[in-house]
Design a protein around this motif. Structure first.
Motif, PDB file in Angstrom:
ATOM      1  N   LEU A 170       0.830  -1.201   0.000  1.00 53.13           N
ATOM      2  CA  LEU A 170       0.000   0.000   0.000  1.00 53.13           C
ATOM      3  C   LEU A 170       0.871   1.260   0.000  1.00 53.13           C
ATOM      4  O   LEU A 170       0.524   2.266  -0.639  1.00 53.13           O
ATOM      5  N   PHE A 171       2.005   1.213   0.694  1.00 54.00           N
ATOM      6  CA  PHE A 171       2.918   2.355   0.653  1.00 54.00           C
ATOM      7  C   PHE A 171       3.337   2.650  -0.790  1.00 54.00           C
ATOM      8  O   PHE A 171       3.394   3.816  -1.208  1.00 54.00           O
ATOM      9  N   ARG A 172       3.622   1.618  -1.539  1.00 51.29           N
ATOM     10  CA  ARG A 172       4.043   1.829  -2.934  1.00 51.29           C
ATOM     11  C   ARG A 172       2.903   2.412  -3.770  1.00 51.29           C
ATOM     12  O   ARG A 172       3.124   3.295  -4.614  1.00 51.29           O
ATOM     13  N   ASP A 173       1.684   1.916  -3.532  1.00 48.57           N
ATOM     14  CA  ASP A 173       0.536   2.479  -4.253  1.00 48.57           C
ATOM     15  C   ASP A 173       0.365   3.964  -3.925  1.00 48.57           C
ATOM     16  O   ASP A 173       0.094   4.782  -4.816  1.00 48.57           O
ATOM     17  N   MET A 174       0.523   4.305  -2.663  1.00 51.48           N
ATOM     18  CA  MET A 174       0.379   5.701  -2.249  1.00 51.48           C
ATOM     19  C   MET A 174       1.439   6.583  -2.907  1.00 51.48           C
ATOM     20  O   MET A 174       1.150   7.695  -3.378  1.00 51.48           O
ATOM     21  N   LEU A 175       2.660   6.096  -2.977  1.00 45.99           N
ATOM     22  CA  LEU A 175       3.731   6.860  -3.621  1.00 45.99           C
ATOM     23  C   LEU A 175       3.407   7.147  -5.082  1.00 45.99           C
ATOM     24  O   LEU A 175       3.582   8.271  -5.577  1.00 45.99           O
ATOM     25  N   ARG A 176       2.920   6.134  -5.784  1.00 48.78           N
ATOM     26  CA  ARG A 176       2.626   6.306  -7.213  1.00 48.78           C
ATOM     27  C   ARG A 176       1.462   7.278  -7.431  1.00 48.78           C
ATOM     28  O   ARG A 176       1.464   8.070  -8.387  1.00 48.78           O
ATOM     29  N   ILE A 177       0.459   7.195  -6.544  1.00 50.80           N
ATOM     30  CA  ILE A 177      -0.692   8.106  -6.670  1.00 50.80           C
ATOM     31  C   ILE A 177      -0.250   9.551  -6.470  1.00 50.80           C
ATOM     32  O   ILE A 177      -0.571  10.442  -7.273  1.00 50.80           O
ATOM     33  N   TYR A 178       0.475   9.808  -5.383  1.00 48.20           N
ATOM     34  CA  TYR A 178       0.917  11.175  -5.105  1.00 48.20           C
ATOM     35  C   TYR A 178       1.856  11.697  -6.191  1.00 48.20           C
ATOM     36  O   TYR A 178       1.836  12.895  -6.516  1.00 48.20           O
ATOM     37  N   GLN A 179       2.657  10.818  -6.767  1.00 44.37           N
ATOM     38  CA  GLN A 179       3.559  11.265  -7.837  1.00 44.37           C
ATOM     39  C   GLN A 179       2.773  11.676  -9.079  1.00 44.37           C
ATOM     40  O   GLN A 179       3.031  12.723  -9.677  1.00 44.37           O
ATOM     41  N   ARG A 180       1.799  10.841  -9.445  1.00 46.65           N
ATOM     42  CA  ARG A 180       1.012  11.149 -10.648  1.00 46.65           C
ATOM     43  C   ARG A 180       0.203  12.432 -10.485  1.00 46.65           C
ATOM     44  O   ARG A 180      -0.086  13.115 -11.468  1.00 46.65           O
ATOM     45  N   LEU A 181      -0.158  12.736  -9.248  1.00 46.38           N
ATOM     46  CA  LEU A 181      -0.902  13.972  -8.990  1.00 46.38           C
ATOM     47  C   LEU A 181       0.034  15.150  -8.698  1.00 46.38           C
ATOM     48  O   LEU A 181      -0.447  16.267  -8.483  1.00 46.38           O
ATOM     49  N   GLY A 182       1.325  14.891  -8.700  1.00 45.86           N
ATOM     50  CA  GLY A 182       2.285  15.965  -8.452  1.00 45.86           C
ATOM     51  C   GLY A 182       2.223  16.522  -7.049  1.00 45.86           C
ATOM     52  O   GLY A 182       2.549  17.700  -6.834  1.00 45.86           O
ATOM     53  N   MET A 183       1.827  15.706  -6.080  1.00 44.25           N
ATOM     54  CA  MET A 183       1.685  16.163  -4.690  1.00 44.25           C
ATOM     55  C   MET A 183       3.028  15.997  -3.978  1.00 44.25           C
ATOM     56  O   MET A 183       3.280  15.024  -3.265  1.00 44.25           O
ATOM     57  N   VAL A 184       3.903  16.997  -4.198  1.00 49.27           N
ATOM     58  CA  VAL A 184       5.271  16.909  -3.713  1.00 49.27           C
ATOM     59  C   VAL A 184       5.331  16.864  -2.188  1.00 49.27           C
ATOM     60  O   VAL A 184       6.074  16.070  -1.600  1.00 49.27           O
ATOM     61  N   SER A 185       4.571  17.724  -1.527  1.00 54.99           N
ATOM     62  CA  SER A 185       4.597  17.748  -0.059  1.00 54.99           C
ATOM     63  C   SER A 185       4.095  16.432   0.523  1.00 54.99           C
ATOM     64  O   SER A 185       4.627  15.934   1.522  1.00 54.99           O
ATOM     65  N   LYS A 186       3.065  15.847  -0.098  1.00 52.79           N
ATOM     66  CA  LYS A 186       2.543  14.556   0.348  1.00 52.79           C
ATOM     67  C   LYS A 186       3.610  13.473   0.200  1.00 52.79           C
ATOM     68  O   LYS A 186       3.750  12.590   1.059  1.00 52.79           O
ATOM     69  N   LEU A 187       4.335  13.529  -0.907  1.00 54.35           N
ATOM     70  CA  LEU A 187       5.386  12.535  -1.143  1.00 54.35           C
ATOM     71  C   LEU A 187       6.467  12.634  -0.071  1.00 54.35           C
ATOM     72  O   LEU A 187       6.937  11.613   0.440  1.00 54.35           O
ATOM     73  N   ALA A 188       6.878  13.863   0.247  1.00 53.09           N
ATOM     74  CA  ALA A 188       7.914  14.036   1.270  1.00 53.09           C
ATOM     75  C   ALA A 188       7.438  13.519   2.624  1.00 53.09           C
ATOM     76  O   ALA A 188       8.169  12.791   3.327  1.00 53.09           O
ATOM     77  N   ASP A 189       6.210  13.868   3.004  1.00 52.09           N
ATOM     78  CA  ASP A 189       5.659  13.405   4.289  1.00 52.09           C
ATOM     79  C   ASP A 189       5.568  11.882   4.325  1.00 52.09           C
ATOM     80  O   ASP A 189       5.883  11.249   5.342  1.00 52.09           O
ATOM     81  N   LEU A 190       5.110  11.300   3.202  1.00 52.74           N
ATOM     82  CA  LEU A 190       4.963   9.853   3.151  1.00 52.74           C
ATOM     83  C   LEU A 190       6.311   9.156   3.253  1.00 52.74           C
ATOM     84  O   LEU A 190       6.441   8.102   3.897  1.00 52.74           O
ATOM     85  N   TYR A 191       7.318   9.737   2.629  1.00 57.51           N
ATOM     86  CA  TYR A 191       8.659   9.133   2.677  1.00 57.51           C
ATOM     87  C   TYR A 191       9.139   9.015   4.118  1.00 57.51           C
ATOM     88  O   TYR A 191       9.613   7.953   4.552  1.00 57.51           O
TER      89      TYR A 191
END
Length: 905
Positions: free
Chosen positions: A632-653
């Motif tokens: 699920l973490f990987r799915d979340m990363l791909r979703i946020y990347q496709r939507l260009g949600m940079v801050s979400k990606l950093a927080d998720l990392y």
């Protein structure tokens, strides 16, 4: 062990006089000798047997196992004290410590009064009275006679009490027969430590000579109970003591090893037998049987040679074992010769011999000879037995001859014999193969008649029809009592419907589940879920839907079943139905678990509704008890990347780092690819190095992402390192070259840019349009117009078409030079290629017209943009204002500038 405990007790009171302290009642006499409750061998079941029961019937021919003796003769105790070998002397015997304890008369009177362990006749009562009154004066013969009567009556406790009385009264000195009777009791009780102490006492205290009969008594107890370990112990102790075993010893010990399958011990015992030049026919048979059973046919041949060398006169058992050994090896001609020799030796025809031959021919699928032996059996005056018919059925079944198999099966039933489980298994397989469903129903009835469990019958039938690839006939065979069992037993019902689903019989599955009689909602839901999942795994998605819609309605939806169906509908691209199920779960307030959230998120991702997927993830984050797994973490990363949600990606990392999940190769690749724009370059570089150090290989995309990040940061040394690493691992592709060429181009390193482009072609890659564009842009901006033109020429020679980016670069470069005619040519070429100017093209043209002093044309381009549906942006107006200012049209430039401010640009 019992006597050890007693010794400890007595040692602690040695200062006291034993005669005044210890009075032997019935109970303490038993304890003193056996201490049953503290015996390390555990609770021992008392065995009641007669003396005749304790004799080994198959070795009495050797007259060496506990042969009855004349216990009335006083001289039986006067045996030679010479020993082959003596045991090591142990601690002081407890029996010496009990010297002087003569007051056993009262105990015997009590024993007489309660009639325990004796035959309640007047003669025996008188005999007890005589022994009680005479005490030490009683004759040894009388004592042994009474001891034997007690032992033969199975009164083990009384034997041990009376044996103790004999010890106290000095009746055990050189009394081998008395010890033998006591050892027989200890053997029945499996008190091996007590028996070992008694044997030691025979030598050290009673001056008795050990003989094979002493050890045979104990070995017989082990043989009777199949106790290999203790039997081996007594046999080896016998050898260590210097006592030579006799024929009965080897008969018992080899039989024990044969039954237990102890090859190593059997080989040792057999070698000892031959060493002592003792001939035990059953020992040879045991060794041949063991070797044959283990497939060691060469070894069994060696034993056959020993039979000849030792000049053993074969008995019937030997002949049968030899015949079986050859049959097991498939040497059936030699087996028939053995049968002929057996008959010639005067032994009558034996049914086992013929059955063995039939079995041998059956295993080799030679049923013509098997049938011949069957006829020879009848000609010899023997009646085929149950084993004969069973073997014939198996043999004909092995060669798939349904007609002959059925004949022998029917004949066996006619004669009143019962088939075994293998017979009915053979029959059901043949009937399934040859389409005899009526016969299969009869065989199922026979299986029930012989006591096969219904679940086993069901499994056999399913396996048979599956193997014959006629599974669609199963519903016609599962009838009557078996079908009623299926409807009432949830386990058998599950087996059947699972098999139906596996073979696509969904309608039959639904029918069975609709009329089943067992009631268990939890089990039923689990079964439906399993059936749905099975259909899904087999790719039968519509069958999953069919089973789901046939389910009984519940007050509360089953979360797992619903989520599985969401996944099924998603696989069929029926996203509306999938979303409806999800909405139903939410409306009923059913909390989703990790798996449910994962399925719903993937459903929205597959449908293209990334924003809805984000909404589901937001709901999940509010449930603090749910921690996403690595998938699920990987799915979340791909979703946020496709939507260009940079801050979400950093927080998720950083959330992933804190979650402590175990990173694998795919996780590293996913994080680097998705978080390349969200993480500082130092962190990204650290992550990439960490991946390499853990032995994981980046994929091509990961290498390209790292190349791009390093290139845009101007870290050209790292670009070269990563490119070399990717090339070494075979991960370089066209995009890798595009990235490196573009990096060198933007860094104005024209020499390396050209070098990489040449290597790209040398390494078998066609120079891509992206590379040409990067080179055009770099040479143009550097003013290297000759090289710029050479690149254009190479593009035409390689038939590499141009895209918007190519034309825009040319317009921009020519415009910067003020070459308006060339700009016009490019614009004409753009339109001829079927492309239309895009936003970047218009912006470059406005700039070019401004440089060339063509202000009116520049203003006209803005109108033309809007006419073609392209909305001008800030760069458009900036270029237009610059063109107006350059051509001294200050008021117009000011007007456009004010307008831009009003528009918020």
């Amino acid at each position: 062990m019992a006597s050890i405990k007693c010794c400890v007790h007595l040692d602690s009171y040695e200062s006291k006089k034993l005669n005044s302290v210890l009075q032997f009642s019935d109970r303490c006499l038993i304890f003193a000798f056996t201490s049953v409750t503290n015996n390390s061998f555990g609770k021992i079941k008392q065995v009641r047997v007669s003396r005749l029961d304790t004799e080994l019937s198959d070795v009495l021919q050797y007259s060496n196992v506990d042969r009855p003796v004349d216990v009335s003769d006083d001289n039986v105790a006067l045996q030679s004290p010479n020993l082959h070998r003596k045991f090591k002397k142990g601690k002081r015997s407890i029996w010496k410590r009990l010297e002087g304890m003569k007051n056993v008369g009262n105990d015997l009177k009590v024993m007489h009064g309660s009639k325990i362990g004796c035959v309640d006749t007047e003669d025996d009562n008188g005999f007890y009275e005589k022994l009680s009154s005479n005490g030490i004066e009683s004759s040894l013969g009388d004592c042994n006679s009474m001891l034997e009567k007690l032992e033969s009556g199975g009164r083990d406790d009384e034997v041990l009490k009376f044996f103790e009385w004999m010890r106290i009264n000095g009746k055990l000195m050189r009394n081998v027969n008395g010890y033998k009777l006591a050892l027989r009791v200890l053997g029945r009780r499996q008190d091996w430590e007590g028996a070992e102490r008694l044997i030691q006492e025979m030598q050290t205290e009673s001056s008795c000579e050990l003989s094979f009969q002493i050890f045979n008594t104990l070995i017989y107890s082990c043989h009777r109970r199949g106790l290999v370990g203790p039997g081996t112990k007594w046999f080896k102790m016998m050898l260590e003591t210097g006592i030579q075993p006799n024929v009965a010893t080897f008969g018992m010990i080899m039989s024990l090893y044969q039954k237990g399958g102890n090859l190593d011990e059997a080989e040792f015992a057999f070698s000892q037998m031959r060493k002592f030049r003792i001939v035990c026919e059953s020992a040879y048979s045991a060794m041949i049987t063991l070797y044959t059973r283990l497939g060691l046919y060469e070894k069994s041949e060696e034993i056959v040679e020993f039979l000849k060398k030792d000049r053993v006169i074969l008995n019937q058992e030997n002949w049968l074992v030899l015949l079986n050994a050859y049959s097991q090896q498939g040497r059936l001609d030699e087996a028939e010769n053995v049968l002929a020799s057996m008959c010639a030796a005067g032994f009558p025809p034996h049914i086992v011999a013929y059955n063995t031959l039939i079995t041998g021919y059956g295993k080799t699928s030679n049923m013509l000879d098997a049938k011949r032996i069957f006829q020879n059996l009848v000609s010899a005056g023997l009646e085929p037995d149950e084993s004969t018919y069973r073997t014939m059925i198996e043999g004909w079944g092995r060669v798939q001859n349904f007609k002959e198999t059925e004949w022998y099966y029917n004949e066996m039933n006619r004669l009143g014999f019962k088939p075994n489980s293998s017979n009915v298994y053979t029959m059901i397989n043949l009937q399934a193969k040859y389409g005899d469903e009526a016969g299969a129903i009869r065989i199922i009835e026979d299986m029930m008649m012989i006591g096969c469990q219904y679940s086993s019958i069901l499994s056999i039938v399913l396996q048979a029809y599956e193997k014959s690839e006629r599974f669609d006939k199963v519903p016609y065979v599962i009838k009557g009592l078996l079908y009623n069992h299926v409807l009432n037993n949830q386990t058998s019902c599950s087996i059947l419907v699972m098999a139906y689903v596996k073979h696509g019989l969904v309608d039959d599955t639904i029918e069975v589940l609709g009329i089943k009689k067992w009631k268990d909602k939890t089990f039923e839901d689990s079964l439906y879920h399993l059936l749905i999942c099975t259909c899904k795994e087999l790719g039968h998605l519509h069958n999953s839907i069919k089973i789901y819609t046939s389910m009984p309605k519940r007050d509360k939806d089953n979360l797992h079943i619903t989520c599985t169906m969401i996944d099924v509908y998603s696989c069929l691209n029926q996203f509306k139905e999938a979303e409806t199920l999800y909405i139903n779960l939410k409306s009923k307030g059913i909390a989703l678990d990790l798996i449910a959230f994962s399925i719903v998120v993937r459903m929205y991702v597959k449908s293209g509704s990334l924003n809805d997927a984000c909404s589901v993830l937001d709901v999940m984050e509010k449930q603090k008890d749910i921690v996403p797994d690595i998938y699920l973490f990987r799915d979340m990363l791909r979703i946020y990347q496709r939507l260009g949600m940079v801050s979400k990606l950093a927080d998720l990392y950083y959330k992933i780092l804190k979650a402590g999940v175990s990173w694998d190769q795919e996780m590293y690749n996913c994080v680097i690819n998705c978080c390349a724009r969200a993480l500082p370059i130092d962190e990204l570089s650290r992550l990439f190095n960490d991946m390499i150090q853990h032995g994981y290989s980046p994929n091509t995309t990961t290498f390209n992402v790292i190349l791009d990040v390093y290139a845009k940061s101007g870290l050209f040394k790292k670009v070269r390192q990563v490119f070399w690493m990717a090339k070494k691992q075979g991960m370089v592709d066209v995009i890798s070259y595009n990235t490196v060429v573009a990096a060198y181009g933007k860094g104005k390193d024209l020499r390396n840019m050209a070098s990489v482009a040449r290597r790209m072609k040398f390494n078998g890659f066609s120079v891509s349009l992206e590379v040409y564009n990067s080179m055009l842009d770099a040479y143009g901006k550097a003013g290297e117009m000759e090289k710029f033109k050479n690149v254009l020429l190479r593009m035409k020679e390689s038939n590499c078409g141009s895209d918007h980016y190519t034309f825009n670069i040319m317009i921009n470069i020519y415009g910067e030079k003020g070459w308006i005619d060339e700009v016009g040519d490019v614009l004409m070429e753009l339109k001829e290629s079927g492309l239309k100017p895009d936003l970047c093209s218009y912006n470059s043209l406005i700039k070019a017209y401004g440089i060339a002093g063509m202000v009116e044309e520049a203003v006209h381009l803005v109108k033309d943009m809007r006419k073609n549906g392209i909305e001008p942006n800030r760069i458009t107006y900036t270029n237009l204002i610059a063109a107006l200012q350059k051509n001294d049209m200050v008021l117009e430039a000011l007007k456009w500038s004010l307008w831009m401010k009003q528009m918020g640009m």
